[in-house]
Every structure is written in structure tokens, then in C-alpha cells.
Scaffold this motif. Structure first.
Motif, short mmCIF file in Angstrom:
data_model
loop_
_atom_site.label_atom_id
_atom_site.label_comp_id
_atom_site.label_asym_id
_atom_site.label_seq_id
_atom_site.Cartn_x
_atom_site.Cartn_y
_atom_site.Cartn_z
N SER A 1 -34.14 7.57 -39.11
CA SER A 1 -34.30 8.94 -39.58
C SER A 1 -35.05 9.79 -38.57
CB SER A 1 -35.04 8.96 -40.92
OG SER A 1 -36.34 8.41 -40.80
N ASP A 2 -35.72 9.15 -37.60
CA ASP A 2 -36.52 9.87 -36.62
C ASP A 2 -35.82 10.02 -35.27
OD1 ASP A 2 -38.85 10.27 -38.27
OD2 ASP A 2 -39.26 8.13 -38.06
N ILE A 3 -34.52 9.76 -35.21
CA ILE A 3 -33.84 9.93 -33.93
C ILE A 3 -33.81 11.42 -33.54
CG2 ILE A 3 -32.43 7.88 -34.25
CD1 ILE A 3 -30.06 9.73 -34.88
N ASN A 4 -33.80 11.66 -32.24
CA ASN A 4 -33.82 13.03 -31.72
C ASN A 4 -32.51 13.47 -31.08
OD1 ASN A 4 -36.49 13.48 -32.47
ND2 ASN A 4 -37.30 12.70 -30.52
N THR A 5 -31.57 12.55 -30.86
CA THR A 5 -30.32 12.92 -30.21
C THR A 5 -29.60 13.99 -31.05
OG1 THR A 5 -30.10 10.74 -29.21
CG2 THR A 5 -28.11 12.08 -29.34
N ARG A 6 -29.16 15.05 -30.38
CA ARG A 6 -28.54 16.19 -31.06
C ARG A 6 -27.07 16.30 -30.67
NH1 ARG A 6 -32.45 15.43 -33.36
NH2 ARG A 6 -34.26 16.77 -33.73
N ARG B 1 -21.02 18.29 -28.16
CA ARG B 1 -21.80 17.94 -26.97
C ARG B 1 -23.09 17.27 -27.44
NH1 ARG B 1 -20.37 19.34 -21.47
NH2 ARG B 1 -18.44 20.54 -21.61
N LEU B 2 -23.38 16.10 -26.89
CA LEU B 2 -24.55 15.34 -27.30
C LEU B 2 -25.59 15.35 -26.19
CD1 LEU B 2 -22.16 14.18 -29.12
CD2 LEU B 2 -23.58 12.11 -29.29
N LYS B 3 -26.86 15.44 -26.62
CA LYS B 3 -28.00 15.32 -25.71
C LYS B 3 -29.06 14.46 -26.36
CE LYS B 3 -27.32 19.73 -23.28
NZ LYS B 3 -27.95 21.00 -22.81
N GLY B 4 -29.54 13.46 -25.61
CA GLY B 4 -30.58 12.58 -26.13
C GLY B 4 -30.62 11.28 -25.37
N ASN B 5 -31.49 10.39 -25.79
CA ASN B 5 -31.69 9.10 -25.11
C ASN B 5 -31.49 7.97 -26.11
OD1 ASN B 5 -34.28 11.08 -24.34
ND2 ASN B 5 -32.97 10.51 -22.62
N LYS B 6 -30.84 6.91 -25.68
CA LYS B 6 -30.62 5.74 -26.51
C LYS B 6 -31.14 4.49 -25.80
CE LYS B 6 -28.65 7.72 -30.05
NZ LYS B 6 -29.22 7.64 -31.41
N MET B 7 -31.88 3.68 -26.54
CA MET B 7 -32.58 2.52 -25.98
C MET B 7 -31.99 1.21 -26.52
SD MET B 7 -34.94 1.67 -23.90
CE MET B 7 -36.43 0.77 -23.49
N TRP B 8 -32.10 0.16 -25.72
CA TRP B 8 -31.67 -1.20 -26.07
C TRP B 8 -30.16 -1.29 -26.28
CZ3 TRP B 8 -35.80 -3.37 -24.61
CH2 TRP B 8 -37.07 -2.91 -25.00
N ILE B 9 -29.39 -0.59 -25.46
CA ILE B 9 -27.95 -0.56 -25.63
C ILE B 9 -27.31 -1.70 -24.83
CG2 ILE B 9 -25.88 0.85 -25.54
CD1 ILE B 9 -28.25 1.84 -27.36
N SER B 10 -26.88 -2.73 -25.54
CA SER B 10 -26.23 -3.88 -24.89
C SER B 10 -24.83 -3.49 -24.44
CB SER B 10 -26.16 -5.05 -25.86
OG SER B 10 -27.46 -5.54 -26.16
N GLY B 11 -24.51 -3.86 -23.21
CA GLY B 11 -23.20 -3.53 -22.66
C GLY B 11 -23.04 -2.06 -22.35
N GLY B 12 -24.15 -1.34 -22.20
CA GLY B 12 -24.09 0.11 -22.09
C GLY B 12 -23.57 0.65 -20.78
N GLU B 13 -23.63 -0.12 -19.71
CA GLU B 13 -23.15 0.38 -18.41
C GLU B 13 -22.75 -0.80 -17.54
OE1 GLU B 13 -22.08 2.83 -15.19
OE2 GLU B 13 -22.30 3.20 -17.33
N ASN C 1 -28.47 -4.80 -20.61
CA ASN C 1 -29.13 -4.03 -21.67
C ASN C 1 -29.74 -2.77 -21.06
OD1 ASN C 1 -31.64 -3.43 -23.59
ND2 ASN C 1 -30.08 -4.55 -24.75
N THR C 2 -29.49 -1.63 -21.68
CA THR C 2 -29.70 -0.37 -20.98
C THR C 2 -30.47 0.67 -21.79
OG1 THR C 2 -27.62 0.56 -21.82
CG2 THR C 2 -27.50 -0.69 -19.77
N LEU C 3 -31.04 1.62 -21.06
CA LEU C 3 -31.50 2.90 -21.59
C LEU C 3 -30.52 3.93 -21.07
CD1 LEU C 3 -33.45 4.96 -22.86
CD2 LEU C 3 -34.82 4.83 -20.77
N LEU C 4 -29.85 4.65 -21.99
CA LEU C 4 -28.83 5.62 -21.61
C LEU C 4 -29.30 7.04 -21.92
CD1 LEU C 4 -25.57 3.90 -22.96
CD2 LEU C 4 -26.49 3.84 -20.63
N ASN C 5 -29.05 7.93 -20.98
CA ASN C 5 -29.30 9.35 -21.18
C ASN C 5 -27.98 10.06 -21.44
OD1 ASN C 5 -32.00 8.91 -20.67
ND2 ASN C 5 -31.94 9.62 -18.56
#
Length: 624
Positions: free
Chosen positions: A170-175, A199-211, A279-283
Motif C-alpha cells: 500500500s506504500d508503493i510510490n511508483t506512479r 507512462r510509469l515512473k518509480g523504483n522496484k527492488m528485488w526483481i529476479s530476472g529483471g535485466e 536480482n535487480t533494482l530497476l528504475n
């Protein structure tokens, strides 16, 4: 090794999976086709996954500022998996699937989890990603984004958590804002054939297979909030929507372009285990890869606005069962390694009435009682955990293709058992790995043997897809009380039927009585927890409740397996197999172990639940 034989026993002697072929969806299948898929899976896992498990642990993913590099063996193994048609094995033929029962698909997957969970995580996530699009997407979205994943051509992720939010979604900030063009008055963003375009803007953490550079594309499923008319996001989870965000932009005709979407790798996470899974942090939308001259990652709404979490639960629940099975198979790998070692390692001698005869040859350590205890513990956990995962998979089949009554009961049971399917193997298969290390002694914690890697890999699973605390809150706070406790009643009826059968079988009646007592205690503790109606009191010991509930479910499963073993013994077919009569006797011994050593533990767990003990709840921060 016992793995394939146990899979055969669980599928055919216990679950009778071949009866699913009587249903129209699986009419073209038979036990022969099931066996062929399992043969292929066993072979691929042994040849393409297992040989590289240590390599991908040592050679972690690296990022040079431009691209992520992985060992060359990783894409080769995953390509072989995809070309075998195993990603979408249970899906419709129109989507390139085989229309296998889910229970057979997951049995197939168990070989890959055991061979290399770090490699198996990629197809597991891709399958869940595609299944979510199939469940909630438009026909165009399914054809464009799900089908290539099911065919093994693209990869998929789930992007939920953020650095500041953790599990509190509930506290995510991605818009996400409409991708309007020109002066902003147009509606073309609503007419895009791929879905409403944002259009999305935000950061996502712990993304497996992200890049990575594998496959034709990476399809991200991203949770984000759409601002309301006042320009502010709707608070809570009701404001969350789900979006398809491809790494490379996709054209209206479904073809993949060469243009990058505005999704950038911020960094890699270096983990205790699962090191082969990047495992990635994606912007999202930071402007590193602008689209049409603008910052903002292009995404397409899937499902209805504000129902993102509801849609994502399709993937999350599938992932929870997958995590549980992965934990089980890591435990299974450790069990097999320590079993082989115990049979080959000579140390010590038997103690007779007059003491030890030191002139006698040393004995294999498997002849020592305490080693047998540790092996039985592992056997009870990993074979019981595998049975749990296959049971949940067959509930998926019953929900999809069973009678209306079967489907409804399967739906309720699956909801109730999902927290157990995820959490129980994650905790106890981890402990099984610890026992495997113990059997190997000093060799166990060296990198010369594989069991220390299994332990490290498995430690992540108690956190993956919701911690124990979250699963406990879900179970006691929602699952057992939903619809007036209907799901719990369905489970209790199933368990009672098993107890009744056991009452007529020599050697199992006592276990049936113990299980009946455990079921009664769980029911009484559930009522006692909620007696005051105060959530803070009821849920103060949700994790011990989860542990007791899980052990009771596993006791039920082991009584079921013991009944199946007794029936198979009477038929005599297993005597003709290479495993011999000891195979079924081992199942009965594991059941005996669970009832003697494990089930009694529930009394301490349920004690604090029933008393609504507030020792932990009342503790203040400055006491620590």
C-alpha cells in the motif's frame, strides 16, 4: 535415487493422476505421455541444469554499466527448457501448450528445482507472468505478451516491492499517468491495441530476472498507482493497478522493436543464495532510455484500474507454491547427498554388551541411530513437502476441470493451503538442509560438497513471496475465518475421511487417533484466538499457529501416503521395481517418524495461540 520413484508413487499410487485423462481437457493424454514428459524433464535437468549449479553459484551475474553478463551455460540451459515446450506445458494448445494437468507440469518442474533452483527460477517466473496475463489480459495482450513467454522465447518478471515499501504494498510510490500526446487532450492512449497506455515512473527492488540479454524480450508486470482527479494517488491497496511493461517496445502488430523502453538497471543485489538468478533494482521512467523524447516507461494496463493487486495475486499465489516446491527440492537434493555420504562413509563401530570391538571393521555411518534419525527427518520433510506441492497442483486441476462441487471445494482448499505450501517447506526443508550438513560433519560446511550451497539457497525461501509472519497473518487473520470458516470445514472433512480409512488399517489406527486429536486442537485454538474478537490478541501468535497448522496438514498427508503405501504393498507391484519392497517400507517409516517426532510439537505452538499470549506483543522497543 528415490526422487523419480517417489514422483511416480505420489502421482499414481496416491493422487491417481491418470484419472485426469477422463476429463475432456486431458483426453489426449495417458500415463504413457505423463511418463514421457517426466523422462524428458529428468534427462534435461540432469544434463543441462545440474552440471552448472555450482558454476552459477560461484560466477554471479555482473554488470559493467552497459549489460548484465551471465555464465554462457545459463542461456543454453534455459533455451533447452523452452524448446522442450515445458514453460507452457499445461496451457491451451492454441497458446502452444500441451494441455497437461498442472500436477504433471509441477512434477516435471521438481526435477529442475532440485538440479538448480537458480536456473529454474527463470521459467518459474516467466510461467507465472504469462499465466497472469492469460487470466486477466485482453486477447491481444495474451497473444503479444503471454504466448511468447509460454513458448520460451521471452522472459517475465513480477515487480512489486520498492526500497521504501518492502512487503507493505500500500506504500508503493511508483506512479502511472496516461501517455497522452500533443496538448494532452487526446484519447489515443485509450485506443492503443495493446491496452490503455501509461507512462510509469518509480523504483522496484528485488526483481529476479529483471535485466539480462537472454531471449527476445523481458516482460515486466509492474504494480503502480494512478493518480486520482486531484492529482494524488488513491491511498491503500485499492489505488494499485497492474501494468505490462516490456523491456523492448512492442509494435501494434505484436512484433518486438529494437527500441528500449525507459526501464534501466540501477544495480544488482548480491545474495546469500540463488546466485544464478540475477536480482535487480530497476528504475522505471528515469529518462535513461526516453521514448518519443520523453521520460517514462511505457506500460499497458492489465485488468481493471484499481484491481492491480487482485490481478497480481494470480502470479503471487502461483509463485508461493513454486517457492515452496523449490524449497522442498533443495531439501531433497541435500537429503540425497547426505544419504549417499552416510552409506559410503565408514566411521565408528557397533556397541555390544561388552563394549566396542576395536579390531572389527568400521561401519557405514548410516548404521548409527542418530544418523538414521537425521535421515528420517529429511525424508519426512522432503517427501511430505513434495506431496504437499503436488496436492496443491491437483487442486488447481480440480478447480479448472472438475465438477462444480469439486471445483468449489478445490478453490477453498487451495486458498487455505497456499500459505502452508509456501511456508512449511521453506522452514522445514531449510532445517533438513541443516541436518544434511550435520551428517557430513566437517565436510558438510566446505565447498567441496554441495550441501552448504543447498542450505544457502534455501535460506532465501522463508523470505521469498511473503515472510513467515505475513503467511501466518494471512492464514489466521483471513483464510481460516473467511466465509464463516468454510475452507477450514472442507479441510476438516477431508482429514476426517482419511482418519476413518486409517481406523480399519492395522498399524495406522493409532496415527489416525493422533491426527484427530491434532485437528481438534487446531480447531479449538482457532476459536480461542478469536474469542475476544480483538485482532491484536488473536494474531499475536500467528506464526506459531502457522507452524502448528502446517504440521497438522503434513500429518494428514503422511497418513494418506501411509494408506497408499499399504495398498501398494498388498498389490505387490513395487516388489517388481528396482527399488524393491524397501521403498514402500521407507514411506511407512517416514510416516511413523512424523507422528512420533514432529506432530507432538504442535502443543507448544498452539498453547500460546489459545492463551492469546501477549509476551511478544507487549515488549517495548527500549527493552531490547
Amino acid at each position: 535415487m528415490t526422487h523419480r520413484a517417489t514422483v511416480d508413487f505420489l502421482l499414481h499410487d496416491w493422487l491417481h493422476a491418470d484419472t485426469l485423462c477422463d476429463r475432456e481437457r486431458h483426453a489426449e493424454h495417458s500415463r504413457e505421455t505423463f511418463d514421457a514428459v517426466l523422462d524428458l524433464s529428468e534427462k534435461l535437468a540432469a544434463e543441462q541444469f545440474a552440471p552448472h549449479n555450482r558454476l552459477i553459484d560461484i560466477r554471479e551475474p555482473e554488470f559493467d554499466g552497459v549489460a548484465v553478463s551471465l555464465p554462457a551455460e545459463t542461456p543454453v540451459a534455459l533455451k533447452a527448457f523452452g524448446e522442450a515446450g515445458l514453460v507452457g506445458a499445461s496451457k491451451d494448445a492454441e497458446l502452444g501448450g500441451m494441455q497437461l494437468p498442472t500436477v504433471v507440469e509441477i512434477a516435471s518442474m521438481s526435477f529442475f528445482y532440485k538440479a538448480s533452483v537458480g536456473l529454474a527460477a527463470y521459467p518459474m517466473l516467466t510461467r507465472g507472468n504469462a499465466n497472469t496475463i492469460v487470466a486477466h489480459g485482453t486477447s491481444v495482450q495474451i497473444e503479444t505478451f503471454a504466448k511468447p513467454g509460454l513458448e520460451g522465447r521471452t522472459f517475465g518478471t513480477m515487480c512489486l516491492s520498492e526500497p521504501q515499501a518492502g512487503s507493505s504494498l500500500s506504500d508503493i510510490n511508483t506512479r502511472a499517468v496516461p501517455d497522452v500526446e500533443g496538448d494532452g487532450s487526446g484519447t489515443d492512449w485509450m485506443q492503443d491495441p495493446l491496452g490503455q497506455r501509461y507512462r510509469l515512473k518509480g523504483n522496484k527492488m528485488w526483481i529476479s530476472g529483471g535485466e539480462h540479454e537472454m531471449g527476445e524480450n523481458i516482460v515486466h508486470l509492474v504494480l503502480a498507482k494512478i493518480p486520482g482527479d486531484d492529482g494524488k494517488p488513491v491511498p491503500g491497496v485499492k489505488g494499485i493497478s497492474l501494468f505490462i511493461v516490456p523491456r523492448k517496445l512492442v509494435k501494434a502488430d505484436g512484433s518486438i522493436s529494437k527500441q528500449r523502453n525507459d526501464v534501466a538497471l540501477a544495480g544488482l543485489n548480491h545474495k546469500l543464495g540463488y546466485r544464478g538468478t540475477v536480482n535487480t533494482l530497476l528504475n522505471f521512467g528515469e529518462g535513461k532510455f526516453p521514448v518519443n523524447g520523453q521520460a517514462g516507461a511505457v506500460g499497458y494496463l492489465i485488468g481493471k484500474q484499481g484491481e492491480g493487486l487482485k490481478c497480481m495475486f494470480t502470479l503471487m499465489n502461483e509463485a508461493r507454491i513454486g517457492v515452496g516446491l523449490g524449497a522442498t527440492m533443495l531439501g531433497y537434493a541435500g537429503y540425497e547427498a547426505s544419504l549417499n555420504y552416510a552409506k559410503e562413509r565408514p566411521q565408528g563401530r557397533h556397541v555390544a554388551a561388552g563394549g566396542k570391538d576395536h579390531s572389527a571393521p568400521q561401519i557405514p555411518i548410516i548404521e548409527h541411530t542418530d544418523v538414521k534419525r537425521m535421515l528420517l527427518m529429511q525424508k519426512a520433510v522432503v517427501e511430505g513437502g513434495l506431496a504437499l506441492g503436488l496436492l496443491c497442483s491437483q487442486l488447481v486441476d480440480d478447480e479448472m476441470t472438475g465438477t462444480p462441487e469439486q471445483g468449489e471445494n478445490a478453490r477453498l482448499l487451495l486458498e487455505l493451503l497456499t500459505p502452508i505450501a509456501k511456508s512449511w517447506p521453506s522452514e522445514w526443508a531449510q532445517e533438513a538442509n541443516s541436518q544434511a550438513i550435520q551428517i557430513l560433519g566437517g565436510y558438510g560446511y566446505t565447498r567441496d560438497f554441495p550441501v552448504e550451497q543447498y542450505w544457502r539457497d534455501n535460506r532465501l525461501n522463508m523470505i521469498h513471496e511473503g515472510t513467515h509472519g505475513i503467511q501466518g497473518l494471512d492464514l489466521l487473520g483471513r483464510k481460516v475465518v473467511m466465509n464463516g470458516g468454510k475452507a477450514l470445514s472442507v479441510l476438516a472433512e477431508r482429514i476426517s475421511q482419511t482418519i476413518q480409512k486409517a481406523g480399519h488399517v492395522p498399524g495406522l489406527a493409532e496415527h489416525g487417533t493422533a491426527l484427530a486429536q491434532a485437528l481438534q486442537k487446531v480447531g479449538a485454538s482457532t476459536k480461542a484466538a478469536w474469542a475476544t474478537g480483538v485482532p491484536e490478541e488473536a494474531l499475536a501468535n500467528a506464526t506459531p499457529y502457522l507452524q502448528a497448522f502446517g504440521h497438522t496438514v503434513l500429518a494428514w498427508i503422511w497418513l494418506e501416503l501411509a494408506l497408499a503405501a499399504k495398498e501398494a504393498q498388498a498389490e505387490g507391484e513395487w516388489d517388481k521395481r528396482p527399488e524393491g519392497p524397501g521403498f514402500l517400507q521407507g514411506k511407512l517409516a517416514a510416516a511413523d517418524y512424523f507422528f512420533a517426532y514432529e506432530l507432538p510439537k504442535i502443543d507448544a505452538w498452539l498453547g500460546v495461540v489459545s492463551r492469546r499470549d501477549l509476551t511478544c506483543a507487549k515488549a517495548q522497543a527500549d527493552w531490547f
